[in-house]
Design a protein around this motif. Structure first.
Motif, PDB file in Angstrom:
ATOM      1  N   TRP A   1       0.876  -1.164   0.000  1.00  0.00           N
ATOM      2  CA  TRP A   1       0.000   0.000   0.000  1.00  0.00           C
ATOM      3  C   TRP A   1       0.913   1.212   0.000  1.00  0.00           C
ATOM      4  CZ3 TRP A   1       1.780  -2.360   4.163  1.00  0.00           C
ATOM      5  CH2 TRP A   1       2.243  -1.584   5.206  1.00  0.00           C
ATOM      6  N   ILE A   2       0.482   2.300  -0.565  1.00  0.00           N
ATOM      7  CA  ILE A   2       1.403   3.407  -0.776  1.00  0.00           C
ATOM      8  C   ILE A   2       1.011   4.687  -0.054  1.00  0.00           C
ATOM      9  CG2 ILE A   2       2.487   4.878  -2.526  1.00  0.00           C
ATOM     10  CD1 ILE A   2       3.460   2.070  -2.671  1.00  0.00           C
ATOM     11  N   THR A   3      -0.226   5.100  -0.150  1.00  0.00           N
ATOM     12  CA  THR A   3      -0.547   6.437   0.332  1.00  0.00           C
ATOM     13  C   THR A   3      -1.749   6.474   1.257  1.00  0.00           C
ATOM     14  OG1 THR A   3      -2.070   6.975  -1.446  1.00  0.00           O
ATOM     15  CG2 THR A   3       0.253   7.387  -1.866  1.00  0.00           C
ATOM     16  N   LYS A   4      -1.904   7.590   1.893  1.00  0.00           N
ATOM     17  CA  LYS A   4      -3.048   7.860   2.765  1.00  0.00           C
ATOM     18  C   LYS A   4      -4.362   7.749   1.984  1.00  0.00           C
ATOM     19  CE  LYS A   4      -4.717  11.926   5.338  1.00  0.00           C
ATOM     20  NZ  LYS A   4      -4.313  13.289   5.699  1.00  0.00           N
ATOM     21  N   GLU A   5      -4.325   8.176   0.707  1.00  0.00           N
ATOM     22  CA  GLU A   5      -5.536   8.196  -0.092  1.00  0.00           C
ATOM     23  C   GLU A   5      -6.030   6.803  -0.480  1.00  0.00           C
ATOM     24  OE1 GLU A   5      -3.162  10.326  -0.395  1.00  0.00           O
ATOM     25  OE2 GLU A   5      -4.159  12.243  -0.122  1.00  0.00           O
ATOM     26  N   ASN A   6      -5.109   5.878  -0.766  1.00  0.00           N
ATOM     27  CA  ASN A   6      -5.565   4.597  -1.299  1.00  0.00           C
ATOM     28  C   ASN A   6      -5.592   3.478  -0.276  1.00  0.00           C
ATOM     29  OD1 ASN A   6      -2.905   3.741  -0.953  1.00  0.00           O
ATOM     30  ND2 ASN A   6      -2.816   2.715  -2.932  1.00  0.00           N
ATOM     31  N   VAL A   7      -5.253   3.759   0.979  1.00  0.00           N
ATOM     32  CA  VAL A   7      -5.102   2.682   1.954  1.00  0.00           C
ATOM     33  C   VAL A   7      -6.395   1.931   2.208  1.00  0.00           C
ATOM     34  CG1 VAL A   7      -5.486   4.175   3.958  1.00  0.00           C
ATOM     35  CG2 VAL A   7      -4.155   2.087   4.202  1.00  0.00           C
ATOM     36  N   GLU A   8      -7.538   2.622   2.134  1.00  0.00           N
ATOM     37  CA  GLU A   8      -8.801   1.925   2.350  1.00  0.00           C
ATOM     38  C   GLU A   8      -9.716   2.011   1.133  1.00  0.00           C
ATOM     39  OE1 GLU A   8     -10.510   3.208   6.115  1.00  0.00           O
ATOM     40  OE2 GLU A   8      -9.583   1.443   7.000  1.00  0.00           O
ATOM     41  N   SER A   9      -9.152   2.387  -0.023  1.00  0.00           N
ATOM     42  CA  SER A   9      -9.950   2.412  -1.237  1.00  0.00           C
ATOM     43  C   SER A   9      -9.995   1.024  -1.846  1.00  0.00           C
ATOM     44  CB  SER A   9      -9.352   3.409  -2.242  1.00  0.00           C
ATOM     45  OG  SER A   9      -8.060   3.004  -2.620  1.00  0.00           O
ATOM     46  N   THR A  10     -10.902   0.837  -2.767  1.00  0.00           N
ATOM     47  CA  THR A  10     -11.044  -0.460  -3.404  1.00  0.00           C
ATOM     48  C   THR A  10      -9.917  -0.668  -4.401  1.00  0.00           C
ATOM     49  OG1 THR A  10     -13.430  -0.339  -3.191  1.00  0.00           O
ATOM     50  CG2 THR A  10     -12.570  -1.898  -4.786  1.00  0.00           C
ATOM     51  N   GLN A  11      -9.212  -1.769  -4.268  1.00  0.00           N
ATOM     52  CA  GLN A  11      -8.134  -2.113  -5.186  1.00  0.00           C
ATOM     53  C   GLN A  11      -8.531  -3.371  -5.955  1.00  0.00           C
ATOM     54  OE1 GLN A  11      -5.297  -0.184  -5.443  1.00  0.00           O
ATOM     55  NE2 GLN A  11      -6.235   1.180  -3.956  1.00  0.00           N
ATOM     56  N   SER A  12      -7.994  -3.499  -7.157  1.00  0.00           N
ATOM     57  CA  SER A  12      -8.275  -4.683  -7.955  1.00  0.00           C
ATOM     58  C   SER A  12      -7.791  -5.934  -7.240  1.00  0.00           C
ATOM     59  CB  SER A  12      -7.591  -4.563  -9.322  1.00  0.00           C
ATOM     60  OG  SER A  12      -7.707  -5.768 -10.041  1.00  0.00           O
ATOM     61  N   PHE A  13      -8.603  -6.982  -7.280  1.00  0.00           N
ATOM     62  CA  PHE A  13      -8.204  -8.244  -6.664  1.00  0.00           C
ATOM     63  C   PHE A  13      -7.153  -8.949  -7.509  1.00  0.00           C
ATOM     64  CE2 PHE A  13      -8.779 -12.776  -5.725  1.00  0.00           C
ATOM     65  CZ  PHE A  13      -8.700 -12.750  -4.341  1.00  0.00           C
ATOM     66  N   ASN A  14      -7.159  -8.665  -8.816  1.00  0.00           N
ATOM     67  CA  ASN A  14      -6.273  -9.358  -9.746  1.00  0.00           C
ATOM     68  C   ASN A  14      -5.090  -8.496 -10.155  1.00  0.00           C
ATOM     69  OD1 ASN A  14      -7.968 -11.663  -9.935  1.00  0.00           O
ATOM     70  ND2 ASN A  14      -9.290 -10.547 -11.354  1.00  0.00           N
ATOM     71  N   VAL A  15      -3.988  -9.161 -10.466  1.00  0.00           N
ATOM     72  CA  VAL A  15      -2.829  -8.508 -11.063  1.00  0.00           C
ATOM     73  C   VAL A  15      -3.009  -8.562 -12.577  1.00  0.00           C
ATOM     74  CG1 VAL A  15      -0.336  -8.597 -11.339  1.00  0.00           C
ATOM     75  CG2 VAL A  15      -1.359  -9.137  -9.134  1.00  0.00           C
ATOM     76  N   THR A  16      -2.705  -7.441 -13.245  1.00  0.00           N
ATOM     77  CA  THR A  16      -2.973  -7.306 -14.679  1.00  0.00           C
ATOM     78  C   THR A  16      -1.676  -7.145 -15.464  1.00  0.00           C
ATOM     79  OG1 THR A  16      -5.030  -6.149 -14.129  1.00  0.00           O
ATOM     80  CG2 THR A  16      -4.245  -5.939 -16.378  1.00  0.00           C
ATOM     81  N   LEU A  17      -1.656  -7.693 -16.670  1.00  0.00           N
ATOM     82  CA  LEU A  17      -0.511  -7.502 -17.562  1.00  0.00           C
ATOM     83  C   LEU A  17      -0.648  -6.168 -18.291  1.00  0.00           C
ATOM     84  CD1 LEU A  17      -0.140 -11.075 -19.073  1.00  0.00           C
ATOM     85  CD2 LEU A  17       1.469  -9.931 -17.536  1.00  0.00           C
ATOM     86  N   TRP A  18       0.479  -5.528 -18.520  1.00  0.00           N
ATOM     87  CA  TRP A  18       0.511  -4.211 -19.151  1.00  0.00           C
ATOM     88  C   TRP A  18      -0.225  -4.211 -20.488  1.00  0.00           C
ATOM     89  CZ3 TRP A  18       2.132   0.699 -18.014  1.00  0.00           C
ATOM     90  CH2 TRP A  18       2.309   1.588 -19.091  1.00  0.00           C
ATOM     91  N   ASN A  19      -0.018  -5.236 -21.303  1.00  0.00           N
ATOM     92  CA  ASN A  19      -0.589  -5.222 -22.657  1.00  0.00           C
ATOM     93  C   ASN A  19      -2.105  -5.366 -22.680  1.00  0.00           C
ATOM     94  OD1 ASN A  19      -0.887  -7.930 -22.113  1.00  0.00           O
ATOM     95  ND2 ASN A  19       0.693  -8.624 -23.533  1.00  0.00           N
ATOM     96  N   THR A  20      -2.741  -5.597 -21.508  1.00  0.00           N
ATOM     97  CA  THR A  20      -4.208  -5.672 -21.461  1.00  0.00           C
ATOM     98  C   THR A  20      -4.835  -4.323 -21.104  1.00  0.00           C
ATOM     99  OG1 THR A  20      -4.297  -6.287 -19.106  1.00  0.00           O
ATOM    100  CG2 THR A  20      -4.049  -8.076 -20.718  1.00  0.00           C
ATOM    101  N   LEU A  21      -4.017  -3.339 -20.765  1.00  0.00           N
ATOM    102  CA  LEU A  21      -4.538  -2.029 -20.363  1.00  0.00           C
ATOM    103  C   LEU A  21      -4.995  -1.224 -21.572  1.00  0.00           C
ATOM    104  CD1 LEU A  21      -1.808  -0.974 -17.758  1.00  0.00           C
ATOM    105  CD2 LEU A  21      -3.987  -2.115 -17.293  1.00  0.00           C
ATOM    106  N   SER A  22      -5.894  -0.279 -21.319  1.00  0.00           N
ATOM    107  CA  SER A  22      -6.321   0.634 -22.391  1.00  0.00           C
ATOM    108  C   SER A  22      -5.174   1.581 -22.734  1.00  0.00           C
ATOM    109  CB  SER A  22      -7.533   1.445 -21.934  1.00  0.00           C
ATOM    110  OG  SER A  22      -7.159   2.338 -20.892  1.00  0.00           O
ATOM    111  N   ILE A  23      -5.258   2.195 -23.885  1.00  0.00           N
ATOM    112  CA  ILE A  23      -4.216   3.144 -24.318  1.00  0.00           C
ATOM    113  C   ILE A  23      -4.124   4.310 -23.331  1.00  0.00           C
ATOM    114  CG2 ILE A  23      -3.599   4.824 -26.097  1.00  0.00           C
ATOM    115  CD1 ILE A  23      -4.766   2.894 -28.170  1.00  0.00           C
ATOM    116  N   ASP A  24      -5.276   4.799 -22.888  1.00  0.00           N
ATOM    117  CA  ASP A  24      -5.283   5.932 -21.949  1.00  0.00           C
ATOM    118  C   ASP A  24      -4.630   5.557 -20.623  1.00  0.00           C
ATOM    119  OD1 ASP A  24      -6.534   7.514 -23.792  1.00  0.00           O
ATOM    120  OD2 ASP A  24      -8.545   7.281 -22.939  1.00  0.00           O
ATOM    121  N   LYS A  25      -4.920   4.338 -20.125  1.00  0.00           N
ATOM    122  CA  LYS A  25      -4.331   3.902 -18.853  1.00  0.00           C
ATOM    123  C   LYS A  25      -2.828   3.742 -18.994  1.00  0.00           C
ATOM    124  CE  LYS A  25      -4.651   2.733 -14.533  1.00  0.00           C
ATOM    125  NZ  LYS A  25      -5.036   3.748 -13.538  1.00  0.00           N
ATOM    126  N   LYS A  26      -2.370   3.193 -20.100  1.00  0.00           N
ATOM    127  CA  LYS A  26      -0.932   3.063 -20.335  1.00  0.00           C
ATOM    128  C   LYS A  26      -0.267   4.438 -20.336  1.00  0.00           C
ATOM    129  CE  LYS A  26      -1.006  -1.186 -23.114  1.00  0.00           C
ATOM    130  NZ  LYS A  26      -0.796  -1.745 -24.466  1.00  0.00           N
TER     131      LYS A  26
END
Length: 360
Positions: free
Chosen positions: A196-221
């Motif tokens: 976990w990294i920051t105060k903002e994301n410590v209790e936010s919803t995170q993806s349960f799965n790990v994703t490969l880079w090539n499956t991301l959208s162009i905007d997310k990349k």
């Protein structure tokens, strides 16, 4: 009764509760082995009430609030008891969230009531809450690790050179934790990063799965690449050196649940720059300079209005950017230093529109 007398009375109450539970577990070990945290909580309330005899505490003021607030049991409004168990024959377990977002605002003094239900005869211990928290681990959020046998000098708070009350009342406890674990990793010579990294994301919803880079959208990349170029300047130098992309890889995985197997391609795919506006360069230069030119406008927008989240990460990974208020100018200077020995007019390339040609 003053604060010290009240605290001592609570200490004695918990001592008597521990004695009652251990005595009864000796008489009925098989019955107590069937307990778990859910079953132990109402039983603990019953035994604490029994322990109230000849004490200033009233049995009617012992209240079970488990599942609603932290800690599980409230005693006379200002005192609390957190209940934990293990089915194993040891005194360790995973505890509650370090954030304590559901903590009862009135409770100031908390004890841990721990049931070790493994072994021949179940056993119970009661100790001050902060005295049994030896480390922090992550399940769905950062949580304390409990060891009922540790010395006070070995608590996570002693290791972090703080106290439980200072830590829990801090405006940004997560930053303190992150700094502690990063410094610990550096001292050990390990390339590690908190999950976990920051105060903002410590209790936010995170993806349960790990994703490969090539499956991301162009905007997310594009978004992630901008962040990588801001936070990890070592990846923007053409020089090859060991562990050049380690921090980038760790950040993508730990903070974004993204894995990029060939992370070098993030900066170098496409070959070297050979021509600028159809004019051949005297010597081809690394494709990473084109990447800097291409992403500079968006990086400028990000750094002109940085979020608290981003500033926190910059402080951790690229604090040079914070030397002056102009974060973008500081970033650009970092890039120019890398470009200098290659005679690349990087600032000019960024400010003017050019057409680049590449060779594999």
């Amino acid at each position: 009764m003053d604060f010290r007398q009240a605290h001592q009375a609570f200490v004695e109450l918990m001592g008597r509760t521990e004695d009652i539970l251990n005595t009864e577990a000796q008489r009925d070990p098989n019955g107590y082995k069937k307990l778990n945290s859910t079953l132990l909580e109402p039983l603990a309330v019953e035994k604490i009430k029994q322990a109230c005899v000849n004490s200033p505490f009233k049995p009617d003021e012992i209240i079970l609030v488990s599942g609603q607030r932290f800690p599980d049991i409230i005693v006379e409004k200002y005192y609390g008891v957190e209940v934990k168990t293990t089915k194993e024959d040891h005194w360790t377990s995973t505890g509650s969230s370090i954030v304590e977002s559901t903590r009862d605002a009135n409770v100031d003094d908390i004890y841990m009531l721990f049931g070790k239900l493994g072994g021949d005869v179940p056993q119970f211990r009661c100790r001050p809450y902060e005295d049994v928290l030896y480390d922090i681990a992550v399940t769905h959020s950062p949580r304390y690790l409990i060891d009922m046998k540790i010395a006070k000098k070995d608590t996570i708070f002693s290791k972090m050179h703080t106290t439980y009350d200072e830590f829990r009342n801090s405006d940004d406890a997560i930053s303190k934790v992150r700094k502690y674990y990063r410094e610990k990793a550096k001292k050990a010579g390990k390339a590690e990063m908190p999950w976990w990294i920051t105060k903002e994301n410590v209790e936010s919803t995170q993806s349960f799965n790990v994703t490969l880079w090539n499956t991301l959208s162009i905007d997310k990349k594009h978004e992630l690449k901008c962040m990588c170029m801001i936070l990890f300047p070592e990846a923007l130098t053409p020089k090859q050196f060991k562990a050049k992309y380690d921090q980038t890889s760790l950040w993508l995985c730990s903070y974004n649940q993204v894995i990029m197997p060939n992370i070098r391609d993030l900066y170098s795919a496409g070959g070297s720059i050979t021509h600028v506006d159809e004019r051949r360069l005297k010597k081809p230069v690394a494709q990473v300079f084109y990447q800097i030119v291409e992403f500079a406008p968006d990086i400028k927008k990000i750094l002109q209005c940085p979020t608290h989240d981003l500033l926190t990460m910059i402080a951790d990974y690229n604090p040079t950017l914070l030397r002056t208020p102009n974060l973008y100018e500081n970033w650009l200077r970092q890039c120019e230093i890398n470009a200098r020995e290659y005679n690349v007019p990087l600032r000019k390339w960024i400010e003017e529109k050019h057409v680049f040609l590449f060779s594999k």
